[in-house]
Write a protein that holds these residues in place. Structure first.
Motif, mmCIF file in Angstrom:
data_model
loop_
_atom_site.group_PDB
_atom_site.id
_atom_site.type_symbol
_atom_site.label_atom_id
_atom_site.label_comp_id
_atom_site.label_asym_id
_atom_site.label_seq_id
_atom_site.Cartn_x
_atom_site.Cartn_y
_atom_site.Cartn_z
ATOM 1 N N TRP A 367 1.078 -1.080 0.013
ATOM 2 C CA TRP A 367 0.068 0.074 0.054
ATOM 3 C C TRP A 367 0.666 1.212 0.080
ATOM 4 O O TRP A 367 0.680 2.276 -0.718
ATOM 5 N N TYR A 383 -8.650 -0.616 -1.229
ATOM 6 C CA TYR A 383 -9.834 -0.167 -0.314
ATOM 7 C C TYR A 383 -11.031 -1.198 -0.571
ATOM 8 O O TYR A 383 -11.400 -1.429 -1.798
ATOM 9 N N ASN A 389 -16.139 6.560 5.855
ATOM 10 C CA ASN A 389 -15.688 7.534 6.614
ATOM 11 C C ASN A 389 -16.593 8.691 6.925
ATOM 12 O O ASN A 389 -17.012 9.453 5.828
ATOM 13 N N LYS A 447 -2.178 8.672 10.817
ATOM 14 C CA LYS A 447 -3.022 7.910 10.233
ATOM 15 C C LYS A 447 -3.836 6.755 10.978
ATOM 16 O O LYS A 447 -2.792 6.147 11.578
ATOM 17 N N ARG A 448 -4.932 6.485 10.908
ATOM 18 C CA ARG A 448 -5.302 5.278 11.458
ATOM 19 C C ARG A 448 -6.157 4.553 10.510
ATOM 20 O O ARG A 448 -7.044 5.126 9.826
ATOM 21 N N GLN A 449 -5.920 3.271 10.349
ATOM 22 C CA GLN A 449 -6.802 2.512 9.291
ATOM 23 C C GLN A 449 -7.331 1.380 9.745
ATOM 24 O O GLN A 449 -6.485 0.792 10.680
ATOM 25 N N TRP A 451 -8.438 -2.373 8.542
ATOM 26 C CA TRP A 451 -8.433 -3.524 7.457
ATOM 27 C C TRP A 451 -9.242 -4.552 7.814
ATOM 28 O O TRP A 451 -9.253 -5.112 8.885
ATOM 29 N N ILE A 460 -8.780 -1.901 2.948
ATOM 30 C CA ILE A 460 -9.194 -1.036 3.975
ATOM 31 C C ILE A 460 -10.594 -0.486 4.055
ATOM 32 O O ILE A 460 -11.381 -0.348 2.794
ATOM 33 N N GLU A 463 -10.226 4.828 6.579
ATOM 34 C CA GLU A 463 -8.965 5.623 6.924
ATOM 35 C C GLU A 463 -9.321 7.028 7.290
ATOM 36 O O GLU A 463 -10.090 7.539 6.690
#
Length: 467
Positions: A367, A383, A389, A447-449, A451, A460, A463
């Motif tokens: 990624w 994604y 989001n 950042k916070r993702q 998955w 993902i 995000e």
């Protein structure tokens, strides 16, 4: 509750725990039943002790989930208690110290310490149970469990049942311990910015506090293996209706990976919440994906008339004694402290998680390369069609990514201070937090993702940037 009933329940608690101490004392001294000096340990009602201990263990094992926990079963010898004692809340440690004195026949000293404990914590009901039993021993021997008329026991049956369950869970926490150096499987790796971490085992009514010993990362491999030290082990209560919160008002505690978001001033809270509160980010993006509702899930203290709550007593929050919550308030940091709430924790040695982490990091690296290269078509493949989001789906959110990458063009990006937490129930998910820093710069965005493994590949579904 009738004081005589409370005192009698004290006999149940003390008898069961005495069995642990007596068995442990034999182990430490190499003594076997009926042999030499060990015979003095088998005084007064050995069958009663055995029956009480059997009841505790049978009840404990029948109510625990079948999946392996990785915990070690040990008799609570004095030496083992000395090792565990610094982790416990001070009042709980004092209570167990009283049990130790009782097991050694030091009833006067035990009574003196129990006197002081109930003076210091007049709302600690279990301490009063033991204190009452010790007072009874001054006048007569305690010869049987439930030494009150049946009518009085029935009148307080719910209170007795609740206190027995609290006692059982405290006993399990002391006799079934995480192996030295082990950690819960959710912590794949933790960045040094997360100075502490919390894991909650709902089946055992325990909250485990860890210190993160991972140093600042100097190379991509430096923080692969989590380095967590267990520094606190506290009794807690969960929702009145249990766990797995799904809708607002269901009085259940949520399960998942969360972060502490703020600290609430006790002066602004009702007495119900004790000395303060630490809200967590329920519902998290996975909860939102699953349509879960509700809010206001906190770690908080107890009202002034209670030392602790029953194992299941809150509206969905995690409740600690006020002294234990004060220790958390002094220790943890907002926004960077993860809180794992699980039906039952599974404990492993950190190296057992290496393969899982390496496999996921290879996907994260792919990624990163796509984003660094500005390859929009390849990047979009990472994604999920379920992406969301703040109410925006992928089609609504993606133009922002396109605009950003077209304005910056290809540029090398680095992932720094990586945390990866695993949550595996009906879905296999990862909560990933990292700093994204462009080449030549010293600062970037955090950042916070989220998955999820779909059709045998990682994608993902959330995000965002965090402060």
């Amino acid at each position: 509750m009738n004081r005589r009933v409370v005192w009698t329940l004290g006999a149940v608690v003390v008898t069961a725990l005495l069995a642990v101490w007596i068995n442990g004392a034999r182990e430490d001294a190499g003594i076997t039943r009926g042999a030499g000096p060990g015979a003095s340990l088998d005084t007064a009602e050995p069958s009663l002790i055995n029956q009480a201990m059997a009841r505790v263990h049978d009840a404990a094992r029948s109510q625990l989930p079948a999946s392996p926990s990785g915990l070690e079963s040990n008799s609570l010898t004095p030496s083992r208690f000395d090792a565990v004692k610094p982790l416990l809340g001070q009042a709980e440690a004092r209570l167990i110290g009283i049990y130790q004195l009782i097991s050694q026949g030091q009833h006067r000293e035990a009574l003196a310490q129990a006197d002081q404990l109930v003076k210091d914590h007049p709302n600690f009901q279990l301490a009063h149970l033991v204190h009452g039993d010790l007072l009874s021993l001054q006048a007569r021997p305690v010869r049987q469990l439930g030494d009150v008329p049946d009518t009085k026991a029935l009148a307080a049956s719910q209170q007795l049942s609740t206190l027995r369950e609290e006692s059982r869970r405290r006993l399990l926490a002391l006799t079934e311990r995480p192996p030295e150096g082990s950690i819960p499987t959710q912590f794949l790796t933790l960045a040094p910015q997360s100075r502490h971490a919390i894991a909650i085992d709902a089946s055992r009514s325990r909250l485990y506090l860890f210190e993160n010993l991972n140093p600042a990362r100097s190379s991509p491999a430096a923080d692969r293996e989590p380095k967590l030290k267990l520094v606190g082990d506290f009794y807690i209560s969960v929702g009145l209706s249990g766990i797995e919160k799904s809708v607002e008002g269901d009085k259940r505690t949520p399960l998942g990976v969360y972060y502490i978001t703020s600290t609430l001033n006790p002066a602004d809270l009702p007495d119900l919440y004790g000395v303060g509160a630490l809200p967590i980010n329920y519902p998290n993006p996975l909860d939102v994906q699953r349509g879960k509702t509700g809010s206001g899930i906190w770690l908080h203290g107890t009202p002034s008339d209670q030392f602790v709550r029953a194992p299941q007593a809150s509206d969905g929050c995690v409740v600690l004694s006020n002294p234990d919550l004060e220790r958390l308030l002094r220790t943890v940091q907002i926004r960077t402290t993860p809180v794992v709430i699980a039906p039952q924790l599974q404990w492993v040695q950190p190296d057992a998680l290496s393969k899982d982490l390496e496999q996921f990091e290879s996907v994260l690296e792919a990624w990163r390369r796509s984003r660094s290269d500005g390859n929009l078509a390849e990047l979009k493949g990472f994604y999920s069609s379920r992406f969301s989001n703040q109410g925006r789906d992928l089609a609504q959110w993606w133009p922002r990514v396109e605009s950003e990458l077209r304005s910056t063009g290809p540029r090398e990006l680095a992932i720094k201070d990586l945390s990866v937490l695993r949550w595996n129930d009906t879905d296999d998910t990862r909560v990933v937090t990292f700093g994204e820093v462009a080449a030549g710069q010293t600062r970037g965005v955090t950042k916070r993702q989220y998955w999820i493994r779909e059709n045998n590949r990682w994608t993902i579904f959330f995000e965002g940037t965090i402060g």
